[in-house]
Write a protein that holds these residues in place. Sequence first.
Motif, PDB file in Angstrom:
ATOM      1  N   GLU A  12       0.870  -1.184   0.000  1.00  0.00           N
ATOM      2  CA  GLU A  12       0.000   0.000   0.000  1.00  0.00           C
ATOM      3  C   GLU A  12       0.897   1.221   0.000  1.00  0.00           C
ATOM      4  OE1 GLU A  12      -3.342   0.180   2.786  1.00  0.00           O
ATOM      5  OE2 GLU A  12      -2.952  -1.927   3.174  1.00  0.00           O
ATOM      6  N   LYS A  13       0.572   2.169  -0.879  1.00  0.00           N
ATOM      7  CA  LYS A  13       1.456   3.321  -1.066  1.00  0.00           C
ATOM      8  C   LYS A  13       1.741   4.039   0.255  1.00  0.00           C
ATOM      9  CE  LYS A  13       2.671   4.492  -4.537  1.00  0.00           C
ATOM     10  NZ  LYS A  13       2.151   5.300  -5.633  1.00  0.00           N
ATOM     11  N   GLY A  14       3.014   4.115   0.581  1.00  0.00           N
ATOM     12  CA  GLY A  14       3.442   4.910   1.734  1.00  0.00           C
ATOM     13  C   GLY A  14       3.197   4.289   3.103  1.00  0.00           C
ATOM     14  N   GLN A  15       2.599   3.096   3.139  1.00  0.00           N
ATOM     15  CA  GLN A  15       2.197   2.515   4.431  1.00  0.00           C
ATOM     16  C   GLN A  15       3.259   1.509   4.884  1.00  0.00           C
ATOM     17  OE1 GLN A  15      -0.996   3.852   5.702  1.00  0.00           O
ATOM     18  NE2 GLN A  15      -0.164   5.153   4.081  1.00  0.00           N
ATOM     19  N   ILE A  16       4.386   2.031   5.355  1.00  0.00           N
ATOM     20  CA  ILE A  16       5.532   1.160   5.637  1.00  0.00           C
ATOM     21  C   ILE A  16       5.205   0.113   6.703  1.00  0.00           C
ATOM     22  CG2 ILE A  16       7.918   1.106   6.490  1.00  0.00           C
ATOM     23  CD1 ILE A  16       8.288   3.879   5.231  1.00  0.00           C
ATOM     24  N   ARG A  18       2.332  -1.089   7.656  1.00  0.00           N
ATOM     25  CA  ARG A  18       1.363  -2.098   7.164  1.00  0.00           C
ATOM     26  C   ARG A  18       2.014  -3.034   6.165  1.00  0.00           C
ATOM     27  NH1 ARG A  18      -4.456   0.746   6.544  1.00  0.00           N
ATOM     28  NH2 ARG A  18      -4.929  -1.300   5.679  1.00  0.00           N
ATOM     29  N   PHE A  49       6.080   4.370  -7.100  1.00  0.00           N
ATOM     30  CA  PHE A  49       5.974   5.760  -7.568  1.00  0.00           C
ATOM     31  C   PHE A  49       5.712   6.686  -6.376  1.00  0.00           C
ATOM     32  CE2 PHE A  49       4.858   3.551 -11.570  1.00  0.00           C
ATOM     33  CZ  PHE A  49       5.718   4.208 -12.442  1.00  0.00           C
ATOM     34  N   LEU A  50       6.730   7.404  -5.942  1.00  0.00           N
ATOM     35  CA  LEU A  50       6.579   8.301  -4.788  1.00  0.00           C
ATOM     36  C   LEU A  50       6.815   9.758  -5.156  1.00  0.00           C
ATOM     37  CD1 LEU A  50       8.508   6.428  -1.931  1.00  0.00           C
ATOM     38  CD2 LEU A  50       6.113   6.181  -2.612  1.00  0.00           C
ATOM     39  N   GLY A 216       0.463  -4.765  -7.868  1.00  0.00           N
ATOM     40  CA  GLY A 216      -0.381  -3.715  -7.286  1.00  0.00           C
ATOM     41  C   GLY A 216      -0.656  -2.636  -8.316  1.00  0.00           C
ATOM     42  N   SER A 217      -1.676  -1.832  -8.038  1.00  0.00           N
ATOM     43  CA  SER A 217      -2.040  -0.745  -8.948  1.00  0.00           C
ATOM     44  C   SER A 217      -1.611   0.562  -8.298  1.00  0.00           C
ATOM     45  CB  SER A 217      -3.557  -0.766  -9.173  1.00  0.00           C
ATOM     46  OG  SER A 217      -3.927   0.211 -10.117  1.00  0.00           O
ATOM     47  N   GLU A 218      -0.750   1.314  -8.965  1.00  0.00           N
ATOM     48  CA  GLU A 218      -0.264   2.576  -8.410  1.00  0.00           C
ATOM     49  C   GLU A 218      -0.804   3.724  -9.250  1.00  0.00           C
ATOM     50  OE1 GLU A 218       3.698   2.912  -7.047  1.00  0.00           O
ATOM     51  OE2 GLU A 218       3.872   0.809  -6.484  1.00  0.00           O
ATOM     52  N   ALA A 219      -1.988   4.217  -8.856  1.00  0.00           N
ATOM     53  CA  ALA A 219      -2.621   5.333  -9.572  1.00  0.00           C
ATOM     54  C   ALA A 219      -2.668   5.060 -11.070  1.00  0.00           C
ATOM     55  CB  ALA A 219      -1.896   6.639  -9.261  1.00  0.00           C
TER      56      ALA A 219
ATOM     57  N   ASP B 278      -2.050   8.766  -5.113  1.00  0.00           N
ATOM     58  CA  ASP B 278      -2.315   7.725  -4.105  1.00  0.00           C
ATOM     59  C   ASP B 278      -1.327   7.807  -2.941  1.00  0.00           C
ATOM     60  OD1 ASP B 278      -0.126   6.951  -5.606  1.00  0.00           O
ATOM     61  OD2 ASP B 278      -0.710   4.849  -5.767  1.00  0.00           O
ATOM     62  N   ARG B 280       0.183   8.598   0.537  1.00  0.00           N
ATOM     63  CA  ARG B 280      -0.263   8.890   1.911  1.00  0.00           C
ATOM     64  C   ARG B 280       0.860   8.468   2.834  1.00  0.00           C
ATOM     65  NH1 ARG B 280      -4.452   4.463   1.796  1.00  0.00           N
ATOM     66  NH2 ARG B 280      -2.960   3.842   0.219  1.00  0.00           N
TER      67      ARG B 280
END
Lengths: 288, 284
Positions: A12-16, A18, A49-50, A216-219, B278, B280
Amino acid sequence: MVRHAIVQLAPEKGQIRRNLARLEAALAELAEDRPQVVVLPEAFPTGYFLQGGVRELALTAGELEEALTALYRRVWEGPLDLVIGFYEKDEREGAYYNAAAYFELGGRGLVHLHRKVFLPTYGVFDEERYLSRGGTVAAFDTRFGRAAILICEDFWHSITSTIAALDGAEVIYVPSASPARGFFGPRPANVERWRELAKSVAAEHGLYVVLASLVGSEAGKGMSGGSLVASPEGRLLAEAPVFEEAALVLDLDLDRLPPVRYDNPMLADLKSGLPLLLNDLKRVVEAL
Amino acid sequence: MKKLYGVPGGEVLELDYPAVADYLVQFLRRELAWRGFEKGLVAVSGGVDSATTLALAARALGPENVRALALPHAESSPESLADARLAAEAFGVPFEVIDITEMVEGYARLRPDMTPHRKGNVKARARMIVLFDLSVAYHALPLGTGNKTERLFGYFTWHGDDAPPINPLGDLYKTQVWGLAGELGVPEKIVQKPPTADLIPGQTDEEDLGLSYARADVILEHYLKGYPDRYVEGLGFSPAEIRRVKELVNKTHYKRHLPTVAVLSSTAINEFYLRPLDFRIELE
């Protein structure tokens, strides 16, 4: 035999926290298979992608080691080697890297850190805007043999795997994150390309290629998966499905390398022939 | 001696539609999931784009989790409404009709200078208002239906039909949407009929644009990939056709972006401060 588990997960994007919890659950699920080496994709703790968010989410190798050691202890008995791609910060330099580490958890800790050399900065990719380049490719000794790490585009340049092979690598680990594109056949064109590359590099140098590819789907960008292992003859030993979470469990038989290399002595030939070409290599590089 | 002749490579627009369908189904599931939605809402016009989107949504979420909304105006073609219903029935999706005539005419009466073109845009924006309102009422995410050709040509109402937050078809040319529609079982009547925005009575897309989708899509693909005009002419396209395509793309770049902001700082949003949508971070 060295048992490997190649694990393609969708972070999950950015959710280290988790995502590391997800890794912990995956390890618990794999415990019965007793893999000795677990291989994860590029940028697994954060997603790929960050953009400028790299600065907010990058970890030091030490921070990652601490987190991985804590989670591994909760679900694992005995040592475990783990290859993982992550965004790395170097606090002294104030620099950020797309990196991958080889950890020997329950043993030596950080064994090797590779910083991606070839940062894709074209089309959908924009790595060099946010990241610094690494400057070396080197093999290193693990508990089981000699290995090297190349990250994604690093591997698309055959020179990097050539250096790794000459440096003694028996296994090349390739954490990657590859957005699907080119739907001309049942599998996206980038997945087909990965398959061909892995087979040809493995066969050229008589070594194992282990690709761990993010899903995973990144935007809107669908990370394609299709993790695989190619044998020293260039055969696919295992291949994960595209787009879905999966683990490949298989034993790599390092004892097969000498006979396979004897049959097809490309690496030995390279060692003899490359010095003859060194002047030409120098000439074309200096003319760049 | 056996002689074998190779074929020169070229750009390919034909796709593997079963693979595309599987991919877009996963796209819908994942993009809804992280936004916290299980249901989707599709404004169905009776055309192939919205029917294809509806088919994908029904496959991804289950027909019971999708709602098809027909939003006719008194000036809309009755055939559009009939085809919208046909699409919903084909995929077993609940169908709802909300007539936007009063919304649109209530405003239009205040402006005696209203033109058919302006009223067409008012209709598209009225539909957007209903779609977003019912998104809240049904806790269902509006799904966009615009294809790549019309997006590149700017052939849509800005902040109207381009407004939904996710769009499965936006990277497929119109001809590719036709291919996907066939794969998904969109009724033949909808696939075969001439595309129309149906904002102004009697209009068709291909007349408005001045060239066919089949020809436009090939020119677009080569233009986007950087082939020079003379190469595209060599494929059998006229300088006038190529010019028309380039003109439409180049006068509408603004429609594919957020509004222009005056940049004054080094933290200007989307200029200096760049984060994917996306993104966060975890907060303590």
